[in-house]
Scaffold this motif. Sequence first.
Motif, PDB file in Angstrom:
ATOM      1  N   ILE A 117     -15.368  -8.521   2.676  1.00  0.00           N
ATOM      2  CA  ILE A 117     -15.997  -9.807   2.391  1.00  0.00           C
ATOM      3  C   ILE A 117     -16.564 -10.476   3.653  1.00  0.00           C
ATOM      4  CG2 ILE A 117     -13.912 -11.240   2.487  1.00  0.00           C
ATOM      5  CD1 ILE A 117     -16.639 -11.575  -0.174  1.00  0.00           C
ATOM      6  N   GLU A 118     -15.882 -10.372   4.775  1.00  0.00           N
ATOM      7  CA  GLU A 118     -16.395 -10.971   6.012  1.00  0.00           C
ATOM      8  C   GLU A 118     -17.677 -10.278   6.472  1.00  0.00           C
ATOM      9  OE1 GLU A 118     -13.567 -11.602   9.174  1.00  0.00           O
ATOM     10  OE2 GLU A 118     -12.015 -12.167   7.734  1.00  0.00           O
ATOM     11  N   GLN A 119     -17.695  -8.947   6.436  1.00  0.00           N
ATOM     12  CA  GLN A 119     -18.903  -8.213   6.805  1.00  0.00           C
ATOM     13  C   GLN A 119     -20.045  -8.529   5.839  1.00  0.00           C
ATOM     14  OE1 GLN A 119     -15.833  -6.871   6.523  1.00  0.00           O
ATOM     15  NE2 GLN A 119     -15.521  -5.197   7.960  1.00  0.00           N
ATOM     16  N   HIS A 120     -19.727  -8.643   4.563  1.00  0.00           N
ATOM     17  CA  HIS A 120     -20.732  -8.994   3.557  1.00  0.00           C
ATOM     18  C   HIS A 120     -21.341 -10.364   3.872  1.00  0.00           C
ATOM     19  CE1 HIS A 120     -22.576  -9.891  -0.327  1.00  0.00           C
ATOM     20  NE2 HIS A 120     -21.899 -11.023  -0.312  1.00  0.00           N
ATOM     21  N   ASN A 121     -20.496 -11.341   4.127  1.00  0.00           N
ATOM     22  CA  ASN A 121     -20.987 -12.692   4.427  1.00  0.00           C
ATOM     23  C   ASN A 121     -21.855 -12.704   5.680  1.00  0.00           C
ATOM     24  OD1 ASN A 121     -19.743 -13.770   2.174  1.00  0.00           O
ATOM     25  ND2 ASN A 121     -17.898 -14.364   3.285  1.00  0.00           N
TER      26      ASN A 121
END
Length: 139
Positions: A117-121
């Motif tokens: 999720i952090e990489q996606h954001n």
Amino acid sequence: MFHKVLISSMLILTTGCAASISTNNSDKLSKNVLGTYLNYDGFGNNTHIVLNDDGSYQSSLEGKIGIYGFSSGSWSENESVISFLPNEESGVLRSSLKQMVILNKKNGVSLVPTQKIEQHNQLMADFGKSTYSFTRSSI
């Protein structure tokens, strides 16, 4: 609470199979997330996930030379997180479907693996596109 855990444990031990305990109830499944999701990784590979209203799912990873893996089983949703319990897996999808966060955006529902999720954001902030997102393509 202790009694429920004890009874569940005894049921698992006596039946010999955790899959006999139903973890998905179609009455409790969020109708908002049903459908077919697609992820394109940018290297010619497409992963499809189909979430059915009976709590079952099918997933396949397809590339330029065919199908690289398949997974099917049951899914459940808890607090905007999808979990998968596979019955059958093959190829590169063996043990690869992890929990996914449900993202509701203006342009529809998408799923992102919780550990990404952090990489996606960051990708969304930098480029407006993410290779970690599974976008719903049909209902």
